[in-house]
Scaffold this motif. Sequence first.
Motif, PDB file in Angstrom:
ATOM      1  N   GLU A 117     -12.618  28.118  49.984  1.00 55.33           N
ATOM      2  CA  GLU A 117     -11.270  28.243  49.623  1.00 55.33           C
ATOM      3  C   GLU A 117     -10.679  26.871  50.104  1.00 55.33           C
ATOM      4  OE1 GLU A 117      -9.729  32.222  50.719  1.00 55.33           O
ATOM      5  OE2 GLU A 117     -10.321  32.421  48.613  1.00 55.33           O
ATOM      6  N   LYS A 118     -10.913  26.652  51.316  1.00 56.16           N
ATOM      7  CA  LYS A 118     -10.235  25.529  51.950  1.00 56.16           C
ATOM      8  C   LYS A 118     -10.432  24.248  50.940  1.00 56.16           C
ATOM      9  CE  LYS A 118     -10.671  26.604  56.608  1.00 56.16           C
ATOM     10  NZ  LYS A 118     -11.610  26.649  57.726  1.00 56.16           N
ATOM     11  N   LEU A 119     -11.454  24.213  49.960  1.00 62.60           N
ATOM     12  CA  LEU A 119     -11.721  23.049  49.326  1.00 62.60           C
ATOM     13  C   LEU A 119     -11.279  23.405  47.943  1.00 62.60           C
ATOM     14  CD1 LEU A 119     -15.080  21.760  50.371  1.00 62.60           C
ATOM     15  CD2 LEU A 119     -12.669  21.151  51.291  1.00 62.60           C
ATOM     16  N   GLY A 120     -10.451  24.435  47.591  1.00 65.11           N
ATOM     17  CA  GLY A 120     -10.217  24.996  46.169  1.00 65.11           C
ATOM     18  C   GLY A 120     -11.224  25.423  45.516  1.00 65.11           C
ATOM     19  N   LEU A 121     -12.211  26.042  46.060  1.00 63.59           N
ATOM     20  CA  LEU A 121     -13.392  26.541  45.538  1.00 63.59           C
ATOM     21  C   LEU A 121     -13.654  28.256  45.629  1.00 63.59           C
ATOM     22  CD1 LEU A 121     -15.919  23.945  46.460  1.00 63.59           C
ATOM     23  CD2 LEU A 121     -14.960  24.151  44.205  1.00 63.59           C
ATOM     24  N   GLY A 122     -12.299  28.708  45.874  1.00 61.22           N
ATOM     25  CA  GLY A 122     -12.282  30.016  46.276  1.00 61.22           C
ATOM     26  C   GLY A 122     -12.988  31.110  45.111  1.00 61.22           C
ATOM     27  N   HIS A 123     -12.987  30.765  43.835  1.00 59.54           N
ATOM     28  CA  HIS A 123     -13.307  31.442  42.654  1.00 59.54           C
ATOM     29  C   HIS A 123     -15.050  31.461  42.737  1.00 59.54           C
ATOM     30  CE1 HIS A 123     -13.478  27.304  41.441  1.00 59.54           C
ATOM     31  NE2 HIS A 123     -14.469  27.463  40.489  1.00 59.54           N
ATOM     32  N   LEU A 124     -15.751  30.791  43.674  1.00 58.08           N
ATOM     33  CA  LEU A 124     -17.212  30.655  43.490  1.00 58.08           C
ATOM     34  C   LEU A 124     -17.501  32.148  43.868  1.00 58.08           C
ATOM     35  CD1 LEU A 124     -18.480  27.308  44.348  1.00 58.08           C
ATOM     36  CD2 LEU A 124     -18.138  28.401  42.010  1.00 58.08           C
ATOM     37  N   ASN A 125     -18.705  32.734  43.645  1.00 57.40           N
ATOM     38  CA  ASN A 125     -19.268  34.043  44.279  1.00 57.40           C
ATOM     39  C   ASN A 125     -20.399  33.666  45.150  1.00 57.40           C
ATOM     40  OD1 ASN A 125     -20.552  36.184  45.155  1.00 57.40           O
ATOM     41  ND2 ASN A 125     -21.189  36.970  42.685  1.00 57.40           N
ATOM     42  N   PRO A 126     -19.925  33.665  46.683  1.00 57.75           N
ATOM     43  CA  PRO A 126     -21.045  33.314  47.612  1.00 57.75           C
ATOM     44  C   PRO A 126     -22.416  33.901  47.403  1.00 57.75           C
ATOM     45  CG  PRO A 126     -19.699  34.742  48.606  1.00 57.75           C
ATOM     46  CD  PRO A 126     -18.986  34.543  47.183  1.00 57.75           C
ATOM     47  N   ARG A 127     -22.470  34.722  46.625  1.00 60.16           N
ATOM     48  CA  ARG A 127     -23.746  35.702  46.660  1.00 60.16           C
ATOM     49  C   ARG A 127     -24.619  35.431  45.153  1.00 60.16           C
ATOM     50  NH1 ARG A 127     -24.390  39.833  50.054  1.00 60.16           N
ATOM     51  NH2 ARG A 127     -22.335  40.079  51.345  1.00 60.16           N
ATOM     52  N   GLN A 128     -23.937  34.167  44.624  1.00 57.54           N
ATOM     53  CA  GLN A 128     -24.712  33.803  43.454  1.00 57.54           C
ATOM     54  C   GLN A 128     -25.681  32.835  43.981  1.00 57.54           C
ATOM     55  OE1 GLN A 128     -21.548  32.307  40.889  1.00 57.54           O
ATOM     56  NE2 GLN A 128     -23.243  32.019  39.259  1.00 57.54           N
ATOM     57  N   PRO A 129     -26.928  32.571  43.439  1.00 58.99           N
ATOM     58  CA  PRO A 129     -27.885  31.444  43.873  1.00 58.99           C
ATOM     59  C   PRO A 129     -27.105  30.164  43.575  1.00 58.99           C
ATOM     60  CG  PRO A 129     -28.690  32.903  41.864  1.00 58.99           C
ATOM     61  CD  PRO A 129     -27.488  33.402  42.195  1.00 58.99           C
ATOM     62  N   LEU A 130     -27.400  29.110  44.120  1.00 62.47           N
ATOM     63  CA  LEU A 130     -27.115  27.792  44.302  1.00 62.47           C
ATOM     64  C   LEU A 130     -27.254  27.209  42.756  1.00 62.47           C
ATOM     65  CD1 LEU A 130     -25.501  25.468  45.888  1.00 62.47           C
ATOM     66  CD2 LEU A 130     -27.881  24.564  46.050  1.00 62.47           C
ATOM     67  N   SER A 131     -28.705  27.602  42.459  1.00 60.24           N
ATOM     68  CA  SER A 131     -29.014  27.017  41.095  1.00 60.24           C
ATOM     69  C   SER A 131     -28.332  27.078  39.746  1.00 60.24           C
ATOM     70  CB  SER A 131     -30.802  27.298  40.891  1.00 60.24           C
ATOM     71  OG  SER A 131     -30.658  28.579  41.049  1.00 60.24           O
ATOM     72  N   THR A 132     -27.449  28.203  40.024  1.00 55.79           N
ATOM     73  CA  THR A 132     -26.635  28.415  38.653  1.00 55.79           C
ATOM     74  C   THR A 132     -25.584  27.502  38.760  1.00 55.79           C
ATOM     75  OG1 THR A 132     -25.378  30.159  40.038  1.00 55.79           O
ATOM     76  CG2 THR A 132     -27.236  31.039  38.622  1.00 55.79           C
ATOM     77  N   LEU A 133     -25.134  26.699  39.644  1.00 60.91           N
ATOM     78  CA  LEU A 133     -24.059  25.826  39.528  1.00 60.91           C
ATOM     79  C   LEU A 133     -24.565  24.431  39.016  1.00 60.91           C
ATOM     80  CD1 LEU A 133     -22.519  26.401  43.046  1.00 60.91           C
ATOM     81  CD2 LEU A 133     -21.934  27.222  41.018  1.00 60.91           C
ATOM     82  N   SER A 134     -23.704  23.719  38.449  1.00 66.02           N
ATOM     83  CA  SER A 134     -23.806  22.460  37.985  1.00 66.02           C
ATOM     84  C   SER A 134     -23.978  21.671  39.110  1.00 66.02           C
ATOM     85  CB  SER A 134     -22.800  21.874  36.935  1.00 66.02           C
ATOM     86  OG  SER A 134     -21.460  21.520  37.870  1.00 66.02           O
ATOM     87  N   LEU A 135     -24.562  20.175  38.915  1.00 62.51           N
ATOM     88  CA  LEU A 135     -24.614  19.351  39.624  1.00 62.51           C
ATOM     89  C   LEU A 135     -23.481  19.042  40.774  1.00 62.51           C
ATOM     90  CD1 LEU A 135     -27.090  17.863  40.915  1.00 62.51           C
ATOM     91  CD2 LEU A 135     -26.485  15.906  39.700  1.00 62.51           C
ATOM     92  N   ALA A 136     -22.193  18.881  39.892  1.00 59.88           N
ATOM     93  CA  ALA A 136     -21.190  18.563  40.362  1.00 59.88           C
ATOM     94  C   ALA A 136     -20.659  19.611  41.420  1.00 59.88           C
ATOM     95  CB  ALA A 136     -19.999  18.395  39.211  1.00 59.88           C
ATOM     96  N   VAL A 137     -20.433  20.818  41.240  1.00 58.46           N
ATOM     97  CA  VAL A 137     -20.314  21.954  42.002  1.00 58.46           C
ATOM     98  C   VAL A 137     -21.320  22.140  43.147  1.00 58.46           C
ATOM     99  CG1 VAL A 137     -19.218  24.188  42.201  1.00 58.46           C
ATOM    100  CG2 VAL A 137     -19.148  22.825  39.795  1.00 58.46           C
ATOM    101  N   GLN A 138     -22.477  21.672  42.995  1.00 57.81           N
ATOM    102  CA  GLN A 138     -23.350  21.585  44.092  1.00 57.81           C
ATOM    103  C   GLN A 138     -23.041  20.553  45.250  1.00 57.81           C
ATOM    104  OE1 GLN A 138     -27.494  21.750  43.244  1.00 57.81           O
ATOM    105  NE2 GLN A 138     -27.612  23.015  41.694  1.00 57.81           N
ATOM    106  N   GLN A 139     -22.454  19.652  44.692  1.00 60.43           N
ATOM    107  CA  GLN A 139     -21.956  18.558  45.550  1.00 60.43           C
ATOM    108  C   GLN A 139     -20.927  19.192  46.173  1.00 60.43           C
ATOM    109  OE1 GLN A 139     -21.827  15.120  43.021  1.00 60.43           O
ATOM    110  NE2 GLN A 139     -23.414  14.397  44.312  1.00 60.43           N
ATOM    111  N   LEU A 140     -19.867  19.767  45.791  1.00 65.49           N
ATOM    112  CA  LEU A 140     -18.593  20.301  46.238  1.00 65.49           C
ATOM    113  C   LEU A 140     -19.295  21.288  47.337  1.00 65.49           C
ATOM    114  CD1 LEU A 140     -16.375  20.584  43.543  1.00 65.49           C
ATOM    115  CD2 LEU A 140     -16.494  18.896  45.216  1.00 65.49           C
ATOM    116  N   VAL A 141     -20.158  22.126  46.972  1.00 66.04           N
ATOM    117  CA  VAL A 141     -20.634  23.127  48.139  1.00 66.04           C
ATOM    118  C   VAL A 141     -21.474  22.377  49.228  1.00 66.04           C
ATOM    119  CG1 VAL A 141     -22.510  24.725  48.418  1.00 66.04           C
ATOM    120  CG2 VAL A 141     -21.150  24.815  46.334  1.00 66.04           C
ATOM    121  N   ALA A 142     -21.900  21.423  49.108  1.00 68.76           N
ATOM    122  CA  ALA A 142     -22.604  20.382  49.986  1.00 68.76           C
ATOM    123  C   ALA A 142     -21.378  19.967  50.944  1.00 68.76           C
ATOM    124  CB  ALA A 142     -23.385  19.198  49.583  1.00 68.76           C
TER     125      ALA A 142
END
Lengths: 357, 530
Positions: B134-159
Amino acid sequence: MTETQSAPARTAARLLRTPYFWGIVAIALLLLVNVLRDPGYLAITVNPANGNLVGNLVDILRAAAPILMIAVGMCLVIATGGIDLSVGSIMVVSGAVAMEFLNAAAAPDSVLAALAAFLLAVAFGAILGAVNGILVSVVGLQPFISTLVILLAGRGLAKVITEGQNTAASNEPFRWIANGYLVGLPVVLLFAVLIVIAVGLLVRRSALGLMIEAIGMDPKAARLAGIKRRSLLMTVYIASGILAGIAGVFATASVMTVDVSRTGYQLELDAILAVVIGGTSLAGGKFNLGGTVVGALLIATLDKTVVFLGISSSATPAFKAIVIVVLCLLQSERVRQLFRQRRAPGTFVPSKETIPA
Amino acid sequence: MTAPVPPAPVPIVEMKSISISFPGVKALDGVDFRLFPGEVHTLMGENGAGKSTLIKALTGVYRIDDGEILVGGQSRRLTGTADAQDAGISTVYQEVNLCDNLTIGENVMLGHETRGRFGINWTATHRAAVDALEKLGLGHLNPRQPLSTLSLAVQQLVAISRAMVAKSTVLILDEPTSSLDANEVEGLFAVIRRLRDQGVAILFVSHFLDQVYAISDRMTVLRNGQYQGEYLTRELPRAALIATMIGKEVASLASLDSERAERDHLHTDEPILRAEGLGRKGSIDPTDLELHRGEVVGFAGLLGSGRTELARLLYGADKADEGQVYFRGKKVDISTPTRGLAHKIAFSSENRRDEGIVRDLSVRENLVLAVQAKRGWARPLSKRDKDAIVTKYLAELNVRPADPDRPIRNLSGGNQQKVLLGRWLATKPELLILDEPTRGIDVGAKAEIQEQVAALADDGVAVVFISSELEEVVRLSDRIVVLKDHRKIAEIINGPGVTADLIVNTIAEEGVPAGADAAWSTPADREVSE
Ligand SMILES: Nc1ncnc2c1ncn2[C@@H]1O[C@H](COP(=O)(O)OP(=O)(O)OP(=O)(O)O)[C@@H](O)[C@H]1O
Ligand SMILES: [Mg+2]
């Protein structure tokens, strides 16, 4: 960094980094142990009757021949990122086929029969190798599983072929392959050396070596570069099968009997060890045939030493394990860095110290 | 947009007179570098200037031969990435180093899981992950989803979230934007600005000048491993920056311009390659396409639009499950790369690390790999042929260092890319498909590669050119195929009046992109960066 090393020091440093350097040291040490036990251990004499060389060293080399064969095939397979657990079983199948054939032919002096038995053995090796190749490259099974299947099925197949018997046969020309001499040297050794050289030349003079390494290092990139992974894998597994077939001949011809439960038993492990000792990574990629030869020689020396020292056969595996573990430790980058009294980095770093200055 | 931040009196990171040598190369030679809290600092320099090496010195990957590193005013000996993390320094590499098979939450919290009485308390851990996101404005992501479902860009934000959970005060981003499209870059920048305003010091590397000027407060320029100076971004105009980077004035970077766009492209001849209804389920709808000799065709579209997927079918990198391909009028089967190569097609993948270089082979071996594969293993190239290829392309593409026996992994990112281009040019293709060939390449070399592509087309090669940078596509292409949502939506003949904006509009008019990429876009992201 110490840039001002003297030339001999640099050579020594390079030697220390040669992957199979410690293999050579280990062979030397084992021989030394044997010499301490019996000062005449290394003596090689010429048999006055026929001019053949005899001695412990010759015995070791002779014993190394089958391991050499399968280790060379194993080395290529491992370089592609695979593994071939089936070589020991392929040996027993080939041996069984050859013995059954010679037994049925009942032509104790026929060169033709010996040749046919040899070719038959090799053909069976090739077929089983091809099965491995198909399972790995076409069906897409893990090499470990595919070859494990043949490892298990092979020995069963051998038993079917011989109807559970340890078939023996007599054929002098066939026996000569394993026990004969040519220009004073064991035929089996000459034969093994020739094949190793031939494989080495084939792999390094053609682009086969490069392509094997490329698919072992990075299968995706290699595929996109246009390398035919499938046919390359087929080639490699068939080659391994053929070499195991030849090793099977070596192993059975010396006693002219196939022992369905012992011939080639666990030899795949020896072959894998030889490859690893030779500095080829199990992860695939760069391979080192010269190192593999050193590894095979070491294993043979080890086997003979164990017998010579009279270590009980139940302790043999432990003894082997100790030698191998020590070797692998010496080869490991981390441990070597410790030896150089440097702090090992927390993560593995392609550290520049490993490249000669 | 960029609020200039007055430098705090104490730099959080100070590197003094850093030197690192590799055998034969002095990668860094007495480089100084300062990083202040609450600033975005860009490291600039040509390919091989030493940017990544400086970063690796700071993150403990390489040991420095000489110099001193101060973090928070204290001298530090960084001998491993763990040391750097202790010092509050986190790195997000271009290749995201997360665990694909873990969930988003697990990735964010890895090593910082909330512990309960019976081991890890996953509910609390995931809640903490949501907070961090949320602190990075990514509050809408479901933390229980596997990482592989995200695009590379969002993975970068997760990193990045992960780095923040580790309480980093310094965040290093080495070429994070090279595989992102304009919207995604804006999303990333929004996050970077937010962190900067929280006082995090951010070290950024990019070869995109637009982005550098949009995001950074300060720059340090390196050339050949040497420190050239530290500048406030607003005080250093682009031309001056480029001159500092390459050490001479450049007038002609943009010289290769719309002249290509003005060429006559009446194709009466038979196309070199014609695709009819070529498609593959889930990646690209059936598409018709014609490619002619001497023509550069750009594929434009957002990431995931199907531009890469279509290109892959044309080479056989992926197997088409419908449609036909005609090569010089003859129906052909291009279902594997080997077949593609045999028909004189070459394809340079956008994924340099996984599908391009073979890391452990030398530059020489990497260069000749495709030519050799085409000949088959039984017909090895002679040493002379190999040397000819190596000499030619190392010089033509200006690969530095021009040492063919070095393992390619020791080359800087941009130089690896050049070697790959050489690999494909060496096969003498009639159809050359380039997917992001200028990714990670510096401004000067980018222009050189564009010129090369133009020259190849003039020699009669058909070229397919794909780039996330629309300007580049427009500048080079004779014709632009626009893709969206896995299908071709337009074909634009290039000419005066065709601009990047026109293409953006073409894409936009087709409606809002659906699917995975929509998941993370915030309203502000729709705008294309200036
Ligand atoms: N591990 C290594 N071994 C040997 N040389 C290296 C190694 N890593 C980098 N180099 C050399 O050091 C120099 C600087 O490389 P570096 O990767 O820092 O460049 P860069 O500025 O990041 O370039 P790019 O923009 O292309 O990524 C290059 O000449 C490179 O070849
Ligand atoms: Mg770099």
